[in-house]
Design a protein around this motif. Structure first.
Motif, short mmCIF file in Angstrom:
data_model
loop_
_atom_site.label_atom_id
_atom_site.label_comp_id
_atom_site.label_asym_id
_atom_site.label_seq_id
_atom_site.Cartn_x
_atom_site.Cartn_y
_atom_site.Cartn_z
N ASN A 95 0.81 -1.22 0.00
CA ASN A 95 0.00 0.00 0.00
C ASN A 95 0.84 1.27 0.00
O ASN A 95 0.28 2.37 -0.04
CB ASN A 95 -0.94 0.02 1.21
N ASP A 96 2.16 1.13 0.09
CA ASP A 96 3.06 2.28 0.10
C ASP A 96 2.63 3.30 1.14
O ASP A 96 2.51 4.49 0.89
CB ASP A 96 3.15 2.92 -1.29
N SER A 97 2.36 2.79 2.35
CA SER A 97 1.87 3.62 3.44
C SER A 97 2.77 3.44 4.67
O SER A 97 2.42 2.71 5.60
CB SER A 97 0.42 3.25 3.76
N PRO A 98 3.93 4.10 4.67
CA PRO A 98 4.85 3.89 5.79
C PRO A 98 4.29 4.36 7.14
O PRO A 98 4.63 3.78 8.17
CB PRO A 98 6.10 4.69 5.41
N PHE A 99 3.43 5.36 7.15
CA PHE A 99 2.87 5.82 8.42
C PHE A 99 1.95 4.76 9.03
O PHE A 99 2.01 4.49 10.22
CB PHE A 99 2.13 7.14 8.25
N GLN A 100 1.10 4.14 8.20
CA GLN A 100 0.23 3.06 8.68
C GLN A 100 1.08 1.85 9.07
O GLN A 100 0.82 1.20 10.08
CB GLN A 100 -0.79 2.68 7.61
N ALA A 101 2.10 1.58 8.28
CA ALA A 101 3.00 0.46 8.58
C ALA A 101 3.66 0.64 9.95
O ALA A 101 3.76 -0.31 10.74
CB ALA A 101 4.05 0.33 7.49
N MET A 102 4.09 1.86 10.23
CA MET A 102 4.75 2.14 11.51
C MET A 102 3.84 1.84 12.69
O MET A 102 4.31 1.38 13.74
CB MET A 102 5.23 3.60 11.56
N GLN A 103 2.55 2.08 12.54
CA GLN A 103 1.62 1.78 13.64
C GLN A 103 1.61 0.28 13.94
O GLN A 103 1.63 -0.13 15.10
CB GLN A 103 0.22 2.27 13.29
N TYR A 104 1.59 -0.53 12.89
CA TYR A 104 1.61 -1.99 13.10
C TYR A 104 2.95 -2.45 13.65
O TYR A 104 3.00 -3.30 14.55
CB TYR A 104 1.28 -2.72 11.80
N PHE A 105 4.05 -1.88 13.13
CA PHE A 105 5.36 -2.26 13.64
C PHE A 105 5.51 -1.84 15.11
O PHE A 105 6.12 -2.56 15.91
CB PHE A 105 6.48 -1.65 12.79
N GLN A 106 4.95 -0.70 15.48
CA GLN A 106 5.00 -0.25 16.87
C GLN A 106 4.23 -1.21 17.77
O GLN A 106 4.70 -1.56 18.85
CB GLN A 106 4.44 1.18 17.00
N MET A 107 3.06 -1.65 17.32
CA MET A 107 2.30 -2.64 18.10
C MET A 107 3.12 -3.91 18.29
O MET A 107 3.17 -4.47 19.39
CB MET A 107 0.99 -2.99 17.38
#
Length: 161
Positions: A95-107
């Motif tokens: 999805n080329d969405s690093p901000f959304q990705a970061m939320q999942y990686f933070q979890m």
């Protein structure tokens, strides 16, 4: 399906995955999911395989199914790290969405850190119980590196002194 057959089939899925035989692997995963529909590991494997399929030759679920499957795995087991990591990579790479990705990686990071803390505390307590204070102290030092200001670690440190 009994446990032995299930384990053999799961090993076969992993072997097919390594051999890049994704269509065969996904067929077998679908069979296993039919037997165990709430297996987080199977759902994550299924989503991974969907992403690896050749879209032109595949008869299976489209790529859009992967995040839905991963979100189901996360819903089933909210403390599981794997769905969060995979959702992170999906958001990042597909999805080329690093901000959304970061939320999942933070979890995933928070869950991993919590698990690591529990593991280290458990090891320390076991070493204390078997009177291996040097090993308990060694694990405590590692725990302090990861969790320098943690009250639980500080309490165990006081207990060891």
């Amino acid at each position: 399906m009994d446990v032995k057959k299930f384990k053999v089939a799961l090993d076969r899925v992993n072997e097919l995955h390594k051999q890049r035989e994704y269509d065969s692997a996904i067929k077998l995963v679908q069979e296993l999911i039919a037997c165990s529909p709430y297996s987080v590991d199977l759902l994550v494997k299924y989503a991974k395989l969907i992403q690896l399929l050749d879209k032109d030759s595949s008869e299976f679920s489209p790529l859009e199914a992967a995040p839905r499957i991963l979100k189901l795995a996360h819903l089933i087991s909210p403390d599981s790290i794997k769905p969060c990591i995979e959702l992170g990579y999906f958001e990042y790479a597909v999805n080329d969405s690093p901000f959304q990705a970061m939320q999942y990686f933070q979890m995933a990071q928070e869950k991993a850190e919590s698990s690591l803390k529990e593991v280290l505390i458990g090891q320390i307590k076991c070493y204390i119980d078997i009177n291996n204070i040097s090993q308990a102290s060694e694990v405590l030092e590692r725990a302090k590196l990861f969790f320098p200001d943690d009250i639980d670690i500080k309490m165990i440190e006081a207990e060891l002194e």
